[in-house]
Structure formats: C-alpha cells, structure tokens
Design a protein around this motif. Structure first.
Motif, short mmCIF file in Angstrom:
data_model
loop_
_atom_site.label_atom_id
_atom_site.label_comp_id
_atom_site.label_asym_id
_atom_site.label_seq_id
_atom_site.Cartn_x
_atom_site.Cartn_y
_atom_site.Cartn_z
N ASP A 117 -62.88 -115.03 47.95
CA ASP A 117 -64.24 -114.58 47.61
C ASP A 117 -65.21 -115.75 47.54
N CYS B 25 -57.89 -119.67 39.26
CA CYS B 25 -59.01 -119.60 40.19
C CYS B 25 -60.22 -120.34 39.63
N ASP C 76 -54.22 -115.49 37.03
CA ASP C 76 -54.90 -115.71 38.30
C ASP C 76 -56.36 -116.09 38.09
N ASP C 77 -57.03 -115.42 37.15
CA ASP C 77 -58.44 -115.74 36.88
C ASP C 77 -58.59 -117.16 36.36
N LYS D 106 -58.96 -113.68 45.26
CA LYS D 106 -60.04 -114.23 44.43
C LYS D 106 -60.57 -115.54 45.00
#
Length: 822
Positions: free
Chosen positions: A541, A503, A499-500, A538
């Motif tokens: 954000d 993103c 996911d990081d 994420k």
C-alpha cells in the motif's frame, strides 16, 4: 617526542635495499581460535572471514582448551577471531558466501546469517561421486569419481560443463584452477600434477606441459594468474611463469631451516611466495643474482593459515593475525632512511613547520617544481598506512589548510578529499569488533558499494547506513536488507497487530533514512515468501510505483487488488498485462465475473479488454458479450465478422512471412553459436542488439539489410548496445566509420544519461559549434566549456559559465581564461 612506532621500524630489505617488505599486526587472537593445525581451512580474500572444519585424518585430543568441533561442523571466524557462523556439515565467493560441496555433488551457498541456496552438479555425477573440488570466486571445478572434471560457472545453479578428459588413471598429486579472468584463453584452465609432469586441461583439450621436476605436492597460482609456485615431493620449490617458459626461483626448502612438512605454499601479492611450517613462515622472492632467490623469515607460535591477497598475504596464527606485504613505492619514497625524494622532503618540511623551524620554507622551495607530485605521493602513502597517527601526519603534510598544496596554484583537492573519506571508512571497518582488515588497494578493487554489502551481510546495518551517508551513496540496499532481517526475525511471533507494528517500523525507517524513495516491493515479496501475506499487502500500500506493485500482487494471487491498482495507475500497458495474466490463469467464467463485479471502478479495464479482443481475439469478445448478456453487441460482432470473411488478409500474410523469415534467421544464428546465445522470439531490433552485444557485427548488418532497418534506427541500436557493453573503443571506431545519420549530439546525451561523462566529452568536438559549450557543461567539463567560449570569443557565455560553475577552483580558472580574452 613521538611515542608511536615509525612506519619503517618493521621493514625488512631485499634486493640490496631497493625493495622492502613489512609485517603488519592486524589483530591479537588469544584463545579465540582452536589449534588450526587440526583443521581444514578456507579463507576469503579482501579481508574476508575464514572457515574451519575438522580434519578427520588427524587425531584430536578432547577436553583441552579452545572451541571444540564435532566431525561435520564448519565454524566461520572474522580475521579478528570473532565467531560469525556455525554450520552443521566447504571456498568462498567474491561476495563472501561460503560454498559447501559434498561427495554427492550437492553444493550450498551460505551467507553469514546461515541462510543458503542449494544446487546440484547433476544426477549422473552424484552416482559417480565427487572426490575433490577447487572453488574460486566465480565458480568451481569438481573432480568426479571417474576422474573427469566438471565446471560450474557463476553461482546461479546452472548446468555444469564437462572439461576435456585428462586421461588419468588415478587422482592427481595436487591440482589448481586458473579462473577465466586470469587465463589467457578467458576460459577456466585446470593444472593437474600427474607423475612428474603437469597437465593443463580446458574445455577443448588436455595438454602435457612436459616438465620433469614432479610429482608436485603443492600447486599455487599468483593473484594475477601469471606465475606458479610448485613444491615437489623432494621439498624443492619451483617458481615459474604460468606458461612454463620462464624460471624465477629454484629453492631447496630444507635449506630454510624449518622442521617438519610444509603446511602451505601461497603467494604474497604477485612478487613473492610464502611457505609455511609449524612455527615458521618463510617469504621467498626472485633474485637477479641467485636462482634460489632471497628469503625472509617470520616466526610464529604453532601452525598458521595464509590467505593470498592481491597486494600481500594475511597470516592467521594461534594468537595473532598479520598482514605481510611489499612496502608500497610511495611509503618507501617517504620513509626510507636517507631518502631525498620530493615527497620525503615535503614530509620533513611539514615536521619542521610543526616544530616552528625556518628550515620548512627552505625545504619547500627546494622542491617547488615537483611539489604537486610530492603532495600526491603523500596522499597515496597515507592510504597505505594502518596507524591513524601516520595517516593524519601524511595528509597534514599535503593539506592546504596546514601545509602542502598551500604553495600550489590551482591544485585539485579531489584526491585528498577522496582519500580522507576512504581512510575514515577503512579505519571503521578495521576495528576488531567489525573485523574487515581491508587495505586501500583492496578497497579500490572491491568498491565502496561492495563493502556496504559485506557490512549488511553481517547485520551491521547502523555502520552500513552511516558509511552510505558519508560516501553519499543511496541507502536502499542497507534499508532493504534491514527490513528483510526484521521480517524474518519477527515471523515466528506473528500475532494480531504484529503486522501493523512491523509495517509501521519499516515505513518510518524508510521515510526517515531513505527519503521516501526506497521501493517497498522487494520487502513485500520477502514478507510474502516467509508467509506474511497480510504484512506484504500492507507494505505494498506504501509502494508508489504501480509497475513494481502490481506484479507482486499477481504473484500473491490478489487478483482484484492487482487489477484495481493497475487501473488507478492509468498505465494501459499495465492494465493489459494484468488482464492477459488473469485470462491465462483463471477459468473463463471467473475471469469475466471478476471484471463485471468491479463495477464502475473496473470499467476502464472492461473497455480495454473489449478493444484488445476486437483486434486480436474475437472468440474472447464473443464469450465476454455472452457472459454479460449483451445481445446487441453480440449481433453486431457477428455481422462484422461476416463482412470481413472476403478480406484476403494481405497485410497479415506479409507480416507472417516476415516473421517466418526472422525466426528462420534466428534459428540459424542460435545454431551458429551452439545454442549459447538466445535469439528465438526476439524482435528485429532485439536481434540486432543481441548480435552487437556478442560481437557479431556482420550478422547485425545482415539483419539490417534483410529487414530494411533504417540507418538512424540502426545507429541508435548500435550506440545503445556498445554503451551497455562499455566497449568505448568499438563505439569510437563506429562513430568514425562514416558520417553519423543521427549526429553526434545523440552520442553525447546518451553517454551522459548512462553516467559515462568522460567518454561523452570526447564527442562534443564533433557536434555543431553553437551547441558545444552547453554539451561540455552537460558533461561537467567546465574547463573545456571555458576554452570553447574563449575560442569563440563569447564573453557573455563565459560570464554565464562563471556564474553557474560548481566551485571556486573552477571559477578561478574561468576568470583566468576570461582575463586572457581580447
């Protein structure tokens, strides 16, 4: 010496050499397509793909060369023969989605990546079965097992509408649909070939056209909806106006010299009909001298499939894809042998100039009075040529730097620049690996934004982003589609840290190409829909707009985070939205606990909740004080309620009566519109706006009168509604109806804000004199601003205009106006 084939080499003359047609080879397709004679085919307009499904009524030999299909497969190819998509288990929409309808009334809308939306025409129709259907760009018409017709409007899954009962006892020999945008009534119309006549069916009635040439095996509608081509069982082609009042062509197709049955009867633009057999396509045009018309023959190897376009016809054969069209007027004017038009002389002068011949100057001076028109015609002809060699030649003949308008004073280069940009884009998408053979006319019709959507639907994101940048269009659509594809492709391999990484890639791309202005909310929603809740959070954000961020957090049930983001935004309306949403969804104890556990961070939300509850929901406030053990506040609330018990609530009663009158009026309006227009629950202003938007001016005036709406407010409502409808004629009539209570500057500014600069400029003359120059500048009409300064003798204002004008061309015109001032 030019080795490139001259544009007129492929022309064929009709109408005694006045009109020409040409066949332009777009792509070669050796071995890329199966034998298309064995398949049912649907083609998408405006250079779109084709879909093939095996015709189960024909025997197919297995094991021979070419792609093999099972019984229920649909294969999608680009016009260049490149495979785009394979379906397991069929028309096209305007935005290139394939519509597949089965016998049970279930239809799916597939994009070019295989994703689909599924809808149904209804359970009752599913029991009867669907025996046939006609699909157009904005809907479909289905023929049920009971021989009735159902219309599906748009592609949003709405409830189908039953058309008038045609009263037939067996399926028609053939039939066609006239879409709403092409019919005189602006409703869908169906043409059914029954016995020897044609029935016209709409939503009100079925009408017998009382023709006696049938039965008709083919019914084909021209792109503009004004003409019909009908083929009888005896092989007679009859071309007639769509109201059956004017006969254009009556031709026995046996005289064409083709063998076997007719495969297709399709239109080539709006001027000719293309009839195909195996190995032959015959173009038939109306003639003043002969009711049988004129005929042009085009030979092919094997069967072909024709897709009608607005400006021609795309023909796909076993080994070639051609485009047959009427040669545009500008091309005929320049390239017709012996042409003496000003544009032909300009082009000849350019070629003489390249050869350093003094004849160039003589030719230019001979057409000096028509030079501007000649330049425009060269630019237009460049748009209709497929070969970049001739595009460059025609544009070179008109450019200032090399030739053309260098002999003109104050020529506006906007058309030349736009044509150069358009041709660069068209040449890129026509490349065989892209396979979108758009003509310039089709490009103007569908718009650059639509073309970019078509590129993104093919996952051609790099080309789409380059086209967007080249045309100065926002890249938001491309970037969002790319991010959605990226998320979808990575969903099956989601692991810790994935996911990081995703993103980071999305944020980097958005910051680099989108300038940080692309909204992350839509991408976060896509991530949430595929089960990537962590990735969605994420991405949110990075969303700077709380109004986009908070609703999605509520949908994801991230209640605490949604409330924190709403409080941090400082938007009280957004905080109220979150509080009321949570109050309805959560148990009362959980709702109060969420606010209490937030501490100082959610203290503003707690205070706003108390303000709201004190005014509108005392019961909620009492429960809130009880849950938080606020005994003093609870006692004060009880005393306050006791003191108000004698209040007659006169104001609330008046408001309630007015609301009841409004709801009754809205209910009556909905009944008058047969429930097609929704009024119920709208405010007075919204009711007026809905009436105006649906051409109910008298009803809008009645609402204004009954609820005493001020003139200024009514004028603003009508201005905004008519502008949103783009009904500028009605807006002009409204502005002239009486003196505007809001002035005319409001018209100008609102039209400018909505992007209608040309329309806004029309109202400047009705504004106060001292403000006109500034308003013309606001409308980007610098010339009118200069003329206004001249009429007012305002040299200082003219100088200011001269300093702030956007380009040297306008500056020269302003200098001339300034020099003519006394």
């Amino acid at each position: 010496m030019d080795t490139v084939q001259h544009p007129s080499a492929t022309w064929e003359a009709v109408s005694n050499g006045i009109v020409f047609y040409r066949r332009q080879q777009l792509y070669t397709l050796p071995g890329k397509l199966p034998n298309i004679a064995d398949y049912l085919i649907a083609g998408c307009k405006n250079g779109g793909p084709i879909a093939l499904m095996r015709d189960t009524s024909k025997l197919v030999a297995l094991g021979r060369g070419g792609p093999a299909f099972t019984k229920s497969q649909i294969q999608v190819y680009s016009p260049a023969g490149e495979g785009l998509l394979l379906f397991s288990r069929f028309g096209w929409t305007f935005d290139e989605r394939l519509v597949v309808l089965n016998e049970e009334g279930v239809y799916r809308l597939y994009d070019l990546q295989g994703d689909y939306q599924q809808f149904s025409v209804g359970s009752e129709e599913a029991e009867l079965g669907i025996i046939d259907a006609r699909i157009h760009e904005n809907g479909l018409v289905a023929l049920t097992g009971s021989l009735t017709l159902l219309e599906v409007k748009d592609w949003e899954g709405g409830r189908p509408l039953a058309l008038a009962n045609p009263g037939i006892s067996e399926p028609p020999h053939s039939w066609a649909v006239i879409p709403p945008d092409q019919s005189i009534s602006r409703h869908v119309e169906v043409l059914l070939s029954v016995d020897a006549t044609i029935l016209t069916v709409d939503n009100l009635e079925s009408t017998d056209q009382r023709v006696a040439r049938g039965p008709f095996l083919r019914v084909s509608l021209s792109p503009n909806g004004k003409f019909l081509a009908l083929l009888t069982s005896a092989g007679l082609l009859w071309v007639v106006s769509s109201d059956f009042q004017r006969e254009l062509v009556v031709l026995d197709t046996a005289t064409v010299g083709a063998e076997g049955p007719v495969n297709q009867v399709e239109w080539c633009g709006n001027d000719a009909v293309l009839v195909t057999w195996n190995d032959l396509a015959s173009l038939i045009l109306p003639s003043r001298d002969n009711i049988a018309g004129e005929t042009l023959r085009y030979l092919y190897f094997g069967a072909t499939f024709v897709v009608t376009e607005t400006d021609g016809a795309r023909v796909m054969g076993q080994d070639v894809c051609d485009f047959i069209q009427k040669v545009p007027v500008s091309s005929v004017s320049i390239f017709r042998p012996g042409s003496t038009s000003s544009s032909a002389i300009l082009f000849a002068a350019w070629e003489s100039f390249v050869q350093r011949s003094p004849k160039a100057d003589e030719n230019i001076r001979s057409i000096r009075s028509d030079l501007a028109a000649a330049v425009n015609e060269c630019i237009d002809a460049a748009g209709h040529e497929w070969d970049p060699h001739w595009q460059r030649k025609l544009l070179s003949a008109s450019t200032a730097a090399k030739f053309g308008w260098g002999f003109l004073d104050l020529y506006n280069p906007t058309d030349f620049i736009a044509m150069g940009q358009a041709l660069k884009v068209l040449n890129a998408v026509r490349f065989y690996e892209i396979g979108i053979p758009l003509t310039y006319s089709q490009y103007q019709y569908v718009s650059p934004a639509h073309l970019i959507n078509r590129l993104t639907s093919r996952n051609l994101h790099l080309l789409a982003i380059r086209v967007s940048s080249f045309l100065s269009l926002k890249p938001d659509v491309v970037l969002k589609h790319w991010a959605s594809v990226k998320i979808a492709r990575s969903k099956s391999s989601a692991v810790d840290g994935e996911d990081d990484e995703v993103c980071r890639l999305i944020v980097d791309k958005f910051e680099k190409l989108g300038g940080g202005e692309v909204s992350y909310a839509d991408i976060a929603r896509r991530a949430w829909e595929v089960g990537r809740t962590g990735l969605a959070t994420k991405l949110l954000d990075h969303e700077t707009r709380a109004s986009d961020q908070v609703p999605l957090l509520l949908t994801m049930k991230e209640d605490n985070l949604a409330l924190v983001k709403a409080v941090d935004s400082g938007d009280t309306d957004l905080v109220y939205h979150v509080l009321l949403h949570l109050y309805k969804r959560l148990p009362l104890g959980s709702f109060f606990k969420l606010i209490e556990d937030g501490g100082d961070q959610l203290a503003p939300a707690s205070k706003l909740l108390q303000v709201y509850a004190r005014e509108l929901n005392r019961e909620m406030l009492r429960d809130f004080y009880y849950s938080d053990d606020r005994r003093v506040e609870s006692a004060t609330l009880a005393l306050d309620e006791a003191a108000q018990m004698t209040d007659p609530h006169a104001v609330m009663t008046a408001m309630m009566n007015e609301s009841v009158r409004l709801l009754a009026l809205q209910q009556q309006y909905e009944k008058d519109s047969d429930g097609k227009i929704k009024f119920f629950g709208q405010s007075v202003s919204e009711t007026i706006r809905t009436c105006i938007s649906n051409n109910m001016s008298k009803k809008a005036d009645r609402v204004k009168s009954e609820f005493k709406v001020p003139d200024k407010r009514f004028w603003y409502l009508k201005l905004h509604a008519l502008t949103a409808m783009r009904d500028f004629d009605a807006l002009d009539a409204f502005a002239r109806s009486k003196r505007s209570p809001i002035g005319y500057e409001a018209f100008v500014r609102h039209l400018v804000e909505t992007g209608h600069l040309k329309q806004a400029a029309l109202y400047v003359m009705r504004c106060d004199g001292p403000k006109r120059v500034g308003l013309y500048v606001l409308c980007e009409d610098w010339r009118a601003a200069g003329r206004e300064c001249k009429e007012r003798g305002d040299k200082k204002g003219m100088e200011q205009l001269r300093k702030s004008c956007p380009n040297s061309l306008i500056a020269r015109e302003l200098d001339q106006l300034m020099a003519s001032m006394k």
